[in-house]
Scaffold this active site. Structure first.
Site, mmCIF file in Angstrom:
data_model
loop_
_atom_site.group_PDB
_atom_site.id
_atom_site.type_symbol
_atom_site.label_atom_id
_atom_site.label_comp_id
_atom_site.label_asym_id
_atom_site.label_seq_id
_atom_site.Cartn_x
_atom_site.Cartn_y
_atom_site.Cartn_z
ATOM 1 N N GLU A 193 0.596 4.202 0.932
ATOM 2 C CA GLU A 193 -0.105 5.204 1.732
ATOM 3 C C GLU A 193 0.900 5.849 2.676
ATOM 4 O O GLU A 193 1.620 5.135 3.368
ATOM 5 C CB GLU A 193 -1.169 4.546 2.617
ATOM 6 C CG GLU A 193 -2.253 3.839 1.861
ATOM 7 C CD GLU A 193 -3.090 2.938 2.779
ATOM 8 O OE1 GLU A 193 -4.243 2.708 2.429
ATOM 9 O OE2 GLU A 193 -2.588 2.468 3.813
ATOM 10 N N ARG A 196 -1.057 1.365 12.979
ATOM 11 C CA ARG A 196 -1.865 0.344 12.302
ATOM 12 C C ARG A 196 -1.420 0.068 10.877
ATOM 13 O O ARG A 196 -1.901 -0.847 10.237
ATOM 14 C CB ARG A 196 -3.347 0.778 12.241
ATOM 15 C CG ARG A 196 -3.989 1.113 13.526
ATOM 16 C CD ARG A 196 -5.456 1.457 13.337
ATOM 17 N NE ARG A 196 -5.684 2.488 12.335
ATOM 18 C CZ ARG A 196 -5.409 3.786 12.503
ATOM 19 N NH1 ARG A 196 -4.884 4.207 13.635
ATOM 20 N NH2 ARG A 196 -5.653 4.659 11.558
ATOM 21 N N HIS A 197 -0.550 0.929 10.362
ATOM 22 C CA HIS A 197 -0.249 0.844 8.931
ATOM 23 C C HIS A 197 1.199 0.512 8.614
ATOM 24 O O HIS A 197 2.109 0.967 9.297
ATOM 25 C CB HIS A 197 -0.610 2.171 8.250
ATOM 26 C CG HIS A 197 -2.076 2.423 8.199
ATOM 27 N ND1 HIS A 197 -2.711 3.231 9.097
ATOM 28 C CD2 HIS A 197 -3.035 1.934 7.364
ATOM 29 C CE1 HIS A 197 -4.008 3.255 8.824
ATOM 30 N NE2 HIS A 197 -4.230 2.471 7.780
ATOM 31 N N ARG A 228 -1.981 -7.123 12.076
ATOM 32 C CA ARG A 228 -2.925 -6.540 13.038
ATOM 33 C C ARG A 228 -3.505 -7.617 13.959
ATOM 34 O O ARG A 228 -3.679 -7.369 15.150
ATOM 35 C CB ARG A 228 -4.062 -5.832 12.304
ATOM 36 C CG ARG A 228 -3.597 -4.551 11.640
ATOM 37 C CD ARG A 228 -4.772 -3.667 11.317
ATOM 38 N NE ARG A 228 -4.341 -2.596 10.429
ATOM 39 C CZ ARG A 228 -5.165 -1.769 9.811
ATOM 40 N NH1 ARG A 228 -6.474 -1.897 9.970
ATOM 41 N NH2 ARG A 228 -4.703 -0.820 9.030
ATOM 42 N N SER A 244 -11.808 -6.789 6.315
ATOM 43 C CA SER A 244 -12.918 -6.236 5.544
ATOM 44 C C SER A 244 -13.347 -7.304 4.564
ATOM 45 O O SER A 244 -12.507 -8.007 3.998
ATOM 46 C CB SER A 244 -12.469 -5.025 4.745
ATOM 47 O OG SER A 244 -12.443 -3.910 5.558
ATOM 48 N N ARG A 303 0.842 -1.198 0.000
ATOM 49 C CA ARG A 303 0.000 0.000 0.000
ATOM 50 C C ARG A 303 0.882 1.255 0.000
ATOM 51 O O ARG A 303 1.654 1.462 0.948
ATOM 52 C CB ARG A 303 -0.892 0.048 1.241
ATOM 53 C CG ARG A 303 -1.853 -1.113 1.380
ATOM 54 C CD ARG A 303 -3.119 -0.915 0.561
ATOM 55 N NE ARG A 303 -3.871 -2.156 0.452
ATOM 56 C CZ ARG A 303 -4.909 -2.471 1.223
ATOM 57 N NH1 ARG A 303 -5.303 -1.640 2.147
ATOM 58 N NH2 ARG A 303 -5.535 -3.622 1.049
ATOM 59 N N GLU A 342 -10.116 -2.523 13.437
ATOM 60 C CA GLU A 342 -10.454 -3.359 12.280
ATOM 61 C C GLU A 342 -9.321 -4.320 11.932
ATOM 62 O O GLU A 342 -8.168 -3.927 11.875
ATOM 63 C CB GLU A 342 -10.715 -2.433 11.084
ATOM 64 C CG GLU A 342 -11.023 -3.168 9.809
ATOM 65 C CD GLU A 342 -10.680 -2.341 8.573
ATOM 66 O OE1 GLU A 342 -10.901 -1.124 8.569
ATOM 67 O OE2 GLU A 342 -10.192 -2.949 7.606
#
Ligand code: ATP
Length: 574
Positions: free
Chosen positions: A339, A345-346, A548, A497, A337, A494
């Site tokens: 991002e 969390r990332h 996670r 998903s 990712r 989370e």
């Protein structure tokens, strides 16, 4: 995956450089950093001086008189041979008492007691350590005074081979895991020396990370706890940067090894459960020719005379497998990712645990399968990894991960979750709306409410608003404002998903247009063509972030602690 729009990177990132060198002088942050650096340098120099003094004393002592034990110690040679029985510390028992054994391990601690006796702690693996005693023999062999001095001077974290007699200590050795036995060393050879000064001591490596500041600025900093592994210098806890810049010592810490073992068990339990339910494993590509899911957040690179991307999820490939006639599939692999999210969390690369299955009657079949899968993983961890979980808790304290009683699993619709927040949550959530996605603090507040009300740390939110889900999510035929899509949560965060996917080309094309995407764009067209090329059964699935699951199960302050080699916007090494 990519079930949600991306988090606003401007909110998540906190990497604005501190203003330095302007008229007002260095910033507070820069001063703090410089002060910490100077302190660290001074500590390093002090430790180096101590090591030098010890080595010099050992050398001086070895100078005089004939050494009758000279073949029983020193640097290992290709002709060195130790014939004694090899033992593993975890197997050491009464049957070994008064027997000669051999052992290889790391010197984690050493001290001299007068000139005639040395105590060393040898660690074989993880936190399996034992006290070794070396005392000068009256006859000068097998142990001489020179040998004791030399052994007492071995640098910390050196790898050694010892031969020793197994004895009972006068009293249990509290600082070692093997506390009821000790080794009376008769031979000691240095296989590989540690450095003069360690970049991070084992004691520091096995403490809770003291600060996350330079790696991700939003991670909470846990209180530092004293540990079972003794640290001679009483080393202070280290920052995440120090940990990650000293990967070997970071990994030698028993707590990191316990986390790694728990991680691999999650992976194994995931595959084990799905295989028992007739899922087959497959391997999606990481290199892809088109930025599939809308084009945002993908890493691009030159690919001969073309352009390639790193896959941001195996989503389309799972669906290709279902279209290709596989009824139930799963895959485990890296997900990328792009991002700029500097949060606990990332990461820019993480491990995805993904599954997809045919639906016969309702997408609830998928939801139930994943729910059972997660419960199987949690119960499996309790059963197989209780020792490692306890070890991690001794460093990162956490409350037991609460599971729902069988038959009392918690599934709320997204709207019910929002209602709970409005009615019983903190003041600022009095007006949350059913068609707006939840923020991370909102999710955490809901997690706390659910823990209190339902006594569980694991639950599902279903029927997410249409706007919060990607173009391939199936709308609820009874209420198109919501989707047949869900998120799974652990301790209010989370971890998965998923949902039902659209399986007819007409409906897919219509929703793609509704989302403002061109169905004929590269990557998207090939995806829609899959559903045009043959009839595809209804199907659904989900994507779990392994990092996670491990971190939130153990209540670690950041996913960077459960990853082997975290990749973030700020870190690509080691
Ligand atoms: P978030 O909103 O937290 O950024 P997401 O909605 O983008 O996550 P999905 O694309 O749905 O996440 O991915 C599925 C799962 O993969 C997530 O539930 C999470 O466990 C994991 N995941 C997603 N992005 C990351 C990341 N950058 N680092 C680590 N794990 C991630």
């Amino acid at each position: 995956m990519s079930e949600k729009p991306t988090e606003d990177p401007t909110q998540a990132s906190g990497d604005a450089p501190a203003a330095e060198g302007d008229d007002a002088g260095p910033s507070k942050k820069a001063l703090k950093k410089a002060e910490a650096k100077a302190k660290k340098e001074a500590e390093k120099a002090k430790r180096a001086a101590e090591v030098k003094a010890r080595e010099a004393a050992a050398k001086a002592a070895a100078g005089g008189g004939e050494d009758l034990a000279k073949d029983n110690y020193g640097d290992i040679h290709h002709t060195t041979k130790v014939d004694a029985e090899k033992v593993k510390l975890k197997d050491l028992g009464e049957q070994h008492l008064d027997k000669t054994v051999k052992l290889r391990g790391w010197i984690q601690n050493s001290r001299m007691q007068g000139a005639k006796m040395a105590f060393v702690e040898i660690r074989e693996e993880r936190n399996w350590s034992i006290q070794g005693v070396m005392a000068v023999s009256p006859e000068g062999t097998p142990v001489s005074k020179q040998m004791v001095k030399w052994t007492g001077g071995i640098r910390l974290e050196s790898f050694v081979l010892v031969e020793a007699l197994v004895k009972k200590p006068l009293e249990p050795v509290k600082s070692c895991r093997v506390s009821d036995y000790e080794l009376h060393i008769t031979k000691c050879y240095l296989i590989a020396s540690g450095p003069e000064v360690l970049g991070m001591t084992l004691g520091a490596a096995n403490k809770a990370v003291a600060s996350f500041e330079d790696e991700d600025e939003t991670a909470p900093t846990e209180a530092v706890k004293e540990l079972s592994i003794t640290d001679p210098a009483g080393a202070p806890a280290a920052s995440l940067t120090t940990h990650l810049n000293n990967p070997v010592m970071h990994k030698r810490a028993p707590v990191q090894q316990a986390i790694a073992d728990i991680r691999m068990t999650v992976r194994k339990l995931f595959a084990e459960f799905l295989e028992s339910r007739d899922f087959v494993q497959f391997e999606p590509p990481c290199l892809i020719g088109a930025a599939s899911e809308g084009g945002a957040n993908v890493f691009g690179m030159k690919y001969f005379d073309k352009h390639a991307y790193l896959a941001q999820s195996p989503q389309f490939y799972k669906q290709f497998e279902i279209a290709g006639g596989r009824k139930r599939v799963f895959c485990i692999g890296p997900v990328f990712r792009a991002e700029n999210s500097n949060t606990p969390r990332h990461m820019t690369e993480f491990t995805g645990l993904d599954m997809e299955m045919e639906i016969e009657e309702s997408y609830v079949e998928v939801l139930e399968t994943i729910e059972s899968l997660m419960l199987y993983i949690f119960r499996g961890l309790e059963e197989k990894r209780s020792e490692e979980i306890e070890l991690v808790r001794s460093v990162y304290p956490s409350e037991k991960f609460l599971l729902p009683e069988p038959g009392k699993e918690v599934r709320l619709t997204f709207a019910e979750g929002q209602k709970l927040l409005r009615e019983e949550g903190p003041e600022e959530y009095r007006n949350v709306k059913d068609d707006e996605d939840m923020s991370t603090p909102q999710e955490k507040a809901l997690g706390a409410l659910i823990r209190e009300k339902y006594k569980t740390d694991f639950y599902v939110l279903d029927k997410f608003p249409e706007e919060a889900r990607p173009f391939y999510a199936m709308e609820d035929p009874a209420n198109p404002k919501v989707t047949n899509a869900y998120d799974f949560f652990m301790r209010g965060q989370e971890i998965l998903s998923g949902g039902q996917r659209i399986h007819t080309p007409e409906a897919l094309e219509a929703r793609i247009r509704k989302k403002g995407v061109d169905p004929n764009s590269t990557g998207i067209k090939e995806y829609v063509d899959v559903f045009r090329s043959a009839g595809v059964p209804p199907h659904g699935g989900g994507g779990i972030g392994l990092d996670r699951v491990v971190s939130w199960y153990l209540n670690l302050p950041s996913v960077h602690l459960s990853s082997y080699y975290p990749r973030t916007p700020k870190r690509l090494l080691p």
